[in-house]
Design an enzyme around this catalytic site. Structure first.
Site, mmCIF file in Angstrom:
data_model
loop_
_atom_site.group_PDB
_atom_site.id
_atom_site.type_symbol
_atom_site.label_atom_id
_atom_site.label_comp_id
_atom_site.label_asym_id
_atom_site.label_seq_id
_atom_site.Cartn_x
_atom_site.Cartn_y
_atom_site.Cartn_z
ATOM 1 N N GLU A 164 0.874 -1.165 0.000
ATOM 2 C CA GLU A 164 0.000 0.000 0.000
ATOM 3 C C GLU A 164 0.917 1.222 0.000
ATOM 4 O O GLU A 164 1.771 1.343 0.876
ATOM 5 C CB GLU A 164 -0.857 -0.033 1.273
ATOM 6 C CG GLU A 164 -1.944 0.990 1.286
ATOM 7 C CD GLU A 164 -2.782 0.918 2.566
ATOM 8 O OE1 GLU A 164 -2.687 -0.080 3.309
ATOM 9 O OE2 GLU A 164 -3.508 1.889 2.815
ATOM 10 N N ARG A 199 4.380 -12.540 10.250
ATOM 11 C CA ARG A 199 5.131 -11.354 9.854
ATOM 12 C C ARG A 199 6.437 -11.283 10.625
ATOM 13 O O ARG A 199 6.582 -11.870 11.693
ATOM 14 C CB ARG A 199 4.300 -10.090 10.046
ATOM 15 C CG ARG A 199 3.908 -9.757 11.463
ATOM 16 C CD ARG A 199 3.254 -8.376 11.531
ATOM 17 N NE ARG A 199 2.252 -8.154 10.510
ATOM 18 C CZ ARG A 199 2.231 -7.088 9.685
ATOM 19 N NH1 ARG A 199 3.127 -6.141 9.777
ATOM 20 N NH2 ARG A 199 1.291 -6.958 8.802
ATOM 21 N N LYS A 259 4.150 1.033 9.686
ATOM 22 C CA LYS A 259 4.349 2.267 8.911
ATOM 23 C C LYS A 259 3.779 3.464 9.648
ATOM 24 O O LYS A 259 4.330 4.557 9.586
ATOM 25 C CB LYS A 259 3.682 2.131 7.543
ATOM 26 C CG LYS A 259 4.533 1.351 6.564
ATOM 27 C CD LYS A 259 3.914 1.342 5.177
ATOM 28 C CE LYS A 259 2.904 0.248 5.032
ATOM 29 N NZ LYS A 259 2.415 0.045 3.683
HETATM 30 P P1 ATP Z 1 2.428 -1.980 8.120
HETATM 31 O O1 ATP Z 1 1.804 -2.761 9.244
HETATM 32 O O2 ATP Z 1 3.857 -1.709 8.311
HETATM 33 O O3 ATP Z 1 1.643 -0.776 7.724
HETATM 34 P P2 ATP Z 1 1.175 -3.366 5.972
HETATM 35 O O4 ATP Z 1 0.910 -4.806 6.056
HETATM 36 O O5 ATP Z 1 0.015 -2.459 6.126
HETATM 37 O O6 ATP Z 1 2.394 -3.001 6.922
HETATM 38 P P3 ATP Z 1 1.439 -3.316 3.150
HETATM 39 O O7 ATP Z 1 1.962 -2.229 2.309
HETATM 40 O O8 ATP Z 1 0.011 -3.659 3.088
HETATM 41 O O9 ATP Z 1 1.873 -2.977 4.631
HETATM 42 O O10 ATP Z 1 2.312 -4.625 2.948
HETATM 43 C C1 ATP Z 1 2.684 -5.130 1.694
HETATM 44 C C2 ATP Z 1 3.047 -6.573 1.867
HETATM 45 O O11 ATP Z 1 4.100 -6.712 2.805
HETATM 46 C C3 ATP Z 1 1.872 -7.362 2.406
HETATM 47 O O12 ATP Z 1 1.770 -8.562 1.655
HETATM 48 C C4 ATP Z 1 2.229 -7.619 3.826
HETATM 49 O O13 ATP Z 1 1.699 -8.824 4.270
HETATM 50 C C5 ATP Z 1 3.756 -7.655 3.785
HETATM 51 N N1 ATP Z 1 4.319 -7.265 5.078
HETATM 52 C C6 ATP Z 1 4.097 -6.116 5.750
HETATM 53 N N2 ATP Z 1 4.749 -6.114 6.929
HETATM 54 C C7 ATP Z 1 5.406 -7.298 7.002
HETATM 55 C C8 ATP Z 1 6.247 -7.910 7.995
HETATM 56 N N3 ATP Z 1 6.555 -7.305 9.130
HETATM 57 N N4 ATP Z 1 6.748 -9.134 7.715
HETATM 58 C C9 ATP Z 1 6.457 -9.749 6.563
HETATM 59 N N5 ATP Z 1 5.665 -9.247 5.604
HETATM 60 C C10 ATP Z 1 5.139 -8.032 5.819
HETATM 61 MG MG MG Z 2 -1.678 -3.568 4.634
#
Ligand code: ATP
Ligand code: MG
Length: 567
Positions: free
Chosen positions: A44, A269, A279
């Site tokens: 995102e 994760r 983020k």
């Molecule tokens: P955040 O919690 O940091 O905002 P998010 O999951 O909202 O992270 P996205 O941009 O939606 O961030 O993530 C893109 C991809 O990265 C998704 O497939 C998500 O599952 C993966 N991802 C995000 N954080 C992690 C993590 N800590 N470990 C492994 N994969 C991750």
């Molecule tokens: Mg997300």
């Protein structure tokens, strides 16, 4: 760390360690469910990527590489409020830098807004979706609890015609934000809360960074994601554990629509000790100027790690080493540090640098003599050869390498004691000169000309060897030392306290008077070095100028943290 995560034993056909995801893929391929593996990385664009995303990138692109399949980059830009082109650009830069290539397959969820709209129309026509006129609070309050069924919406039995009419008018902008939503008609009594008539579309009169003013209704993530996967022909949609309970919904949509059915697989994760991985929280650190931007070398962001001196290889190796787990855990940041040390040990040019300089004068060394001594560029890699290091009467040594009153087993320089100067001679301390305030101004020594390194007579042994820089040849630099950004392993783990109360106030130390051997003059932004005995350092890519190099310490050679704990 969790031993169950470690990839050590099972090796698959490709000679790479296996894991539960590869076992699922192998089974799907064996049964002919899919012909060719196709994954995607779906960020995102609402912030910079962090090391957790790096794990996901390595996993998705890595599986595609291993199975000779494909991996797409898809921006999940369904929320117009938080997204920004700055983030889109940084994400592409980071994925490329990590060594992966989406080729021509760069997509945006917003590319599919028309498809998603048409799919919604199909579901409405099938009686599988309805327009709800309840206010959002009411919808929330009637969802029930995990043990009690929710209440049916009074609008749940609207006819398909009425639903369609309202949906079209919703799209045409006839209603205000929040006035209506489109909900899937599934089961308000389902034990899985995600199946209780989840919202598919909401009204947002907002500008979108790609579709502009075209839409005033936007799809929810749970509806948009699976259909986007399906449209791209994704076979394995890998996501993190919190989506496990969403999988039935993911499956429900593709099954109701009768479209290509990807398989969703969840893994734990990545959590890393002494840092945070959200983020939203990272953005707070940036906005409140607790760090100097997203690429501050203390940040767990990919751009921060890059600026700190991490290499793509080290992050890929780290990702492979930690494997994939089915349960949440915490990875020790020492493992990340190990990965970069291992990589740079093989590759980094060695130089001598003095961070806290103390003047050392060799009384019996000729006044104007400069000797060019041979120094090894990298003992791990003969092909890197050697260089000349100038040696003269006045040198700098590390303040720490001299003690007027040495403790027991101190093998460095002290009055009357001998040490070897690396690549040079054995010296003996004969005098200490003080400033008015009693601090040490300079140390005087004599050298033994018979002990030149590499010469036939150099065999005499002393217990300590220290590094040095010739004073008249030294290049002055600024060096920034980084420590952990937080003082506790899990800064987000305390429900009572804000994560920011655990900020390490000593996470940055700036040293302004560092001395490095003249070889460093040719260094370019991003170049990496081992400062002998001290650690790995890289030229800061933002604040360095041609005449004024700034270095970031990537990682110390020894674990300074452990040293502090031992007192
Ligand atoms: P955040 O919690 O940091 O905002 P998010 O999951 O909202 O992270 P996205 O941009 O939606 O961030 O993530 C893109 C991809 O990265 C998704 O497939 C998500 O599952 C993966 N991802 C995000 N954080 C992690 C993590 N800590 N470990 C492994 N994969 C991750
Ligand atoms: Mg997300």
């Amino acid at each position: 760390m969790n031993n169950e995560n470690m990839n050590t034993e099972n090796v698959n056909e490709n000679n790479l360690p296996s894991n539960f995801i590869k076992e699922i893929i192998d089974d799907d391929l064996a049964k002919g469910r899919y012909a060719k593996v196709h994954t995607r990385f779906p960020p995102e664009p609402n912030g910079y990527l962090h090391i957790g995303h790096a794990k996901s990138i390595c996993l998705n692109f890595g599986l595609a590489r291993e199975y000779k399949g494909l991996c797409n980059l898809r921006f999940d830009d369904t929320n117009p409020a938080t997204e920004d082109v700055e983030y889109v650009d940084s994400i592409m830069e980071d994925v490329r830098w990590l060594g992966f290539d989406w080729e021509t397959r760069l997509f945006y969820a917003s590319d599919y807004f028309d498809n998603l709209y048409n799919y919604a129309v199909q579901l409405i026509k099938k009686g599988m979706a309805y327009i709800d006129s309840q206010p959002s609070d009411e919808i929330k309050n009637t969802r029930g609890t995990p043990t009690e069924a929710g209440t049916l919406s009074p609008y749940r039995n609207r006819s398909a015609e009425e639903n369609l009419d309202l949906f079209v008018r919703m799209k045409n902008g006839e209603f205000k934000d929040g006035e209506l939503v489109l909900r899937a008609k599934i089961d308000m009594a389902s034990p899985n809360m995600n199946m209780r008539d989840p919202i598919m579309y909401r009204i947002r009169h907002a500008h979108h960074h790609r579709t502009g003013e075209k839409w005033c209704i936007y799809p929810m993530y749970d509806y948009a994601h699976g259909q986007s996967d399906s449209l791209e022909g994704i076979t394995h949609s890998i996501c993190t554990l919190e989506f496990e309970n969403h999988r039935p919904l993911y499956n429900w949509f593709v099954e109701q629509l009768g479209i290509h059915h990807p398989r969703q697989i969840e893994f734990a994760r990545l959590n890393l000790s002494y840092t945070i991985m959200s983020k939203r929280k990272l953005l707070q650190l940036v906005n409140e100027k607790i760090v100097n931007g997203w690429d501050d070398p203390r940040m767990p962001t990919i751009c921060g790690l890059r600026r700190r001196g991490y290499t793509p290889e080290s992050l890929r190796n780290f990702s492979e080493r930690i494997g994939v787990a089915k349960r949440d855990g915490m990875i020790d940041v020492a493992l990340l540090e190990f990965s970069i040390k291992e990589d740079l040990n093989k590759r980094a040019q060695r130089v001598m640098a003095v961070l806290n300089p103390l003047k050392l004068v060799i009384d019996n060394y000729p006044e104007n003599l400069v000797e060019e001594l041979d120094a090894v560029n990298n003992p791990e890699d003969e092909t890197m050869g050697s260089r000349k290091v100038p040696f003269s009467k006045e040198l700098y040594i590390e303040h720490d390498d001299f003690r007027e009153n040495p403790p027991k087993k101190y093998f460095r320089l002290s009055p009357g004691n001998e040490v070897r100067l690396r690549y040079a001679y054995i010296i003996k301390c004969v005098d200490v000169i003080k400033n008015d305030d009693g601090s040490i101004k300079e140390v005087h020594c004599t050298y033994d000309p018979e002990t030149k390194s590499g010469s036939a007579q150099s065999g005499r042994k002393v217990k300590g060897t220290i590094h040095w820089v010739s004073a008249q040849h030294a290049i002055d630099t600024e060096v920034r030392l980084y420590d952990r950004l937080f003082t506790v392993e899990d800064p987000s783990g305390d429900k009572e306290k804000d994560f920011k109360s655990f900020i390490n106030s000593e996470s940055l130390t700036v040293l302004n008077n560092c001395k490095i051997e003249p070889f460093i003059k040719s260094a370019k932004c991003g170049n990496k070095f081992q400062f002998e005995r001290l650690g790995y350092f890289c030229v800061d890519s933002k604040d360095s100028t041609e005449n004024n190099l700034v270095f970031n310490r990537t990682v110390p050679l020894r674990d300074t943290w452990a040293k502090i704990e031992r007192g």
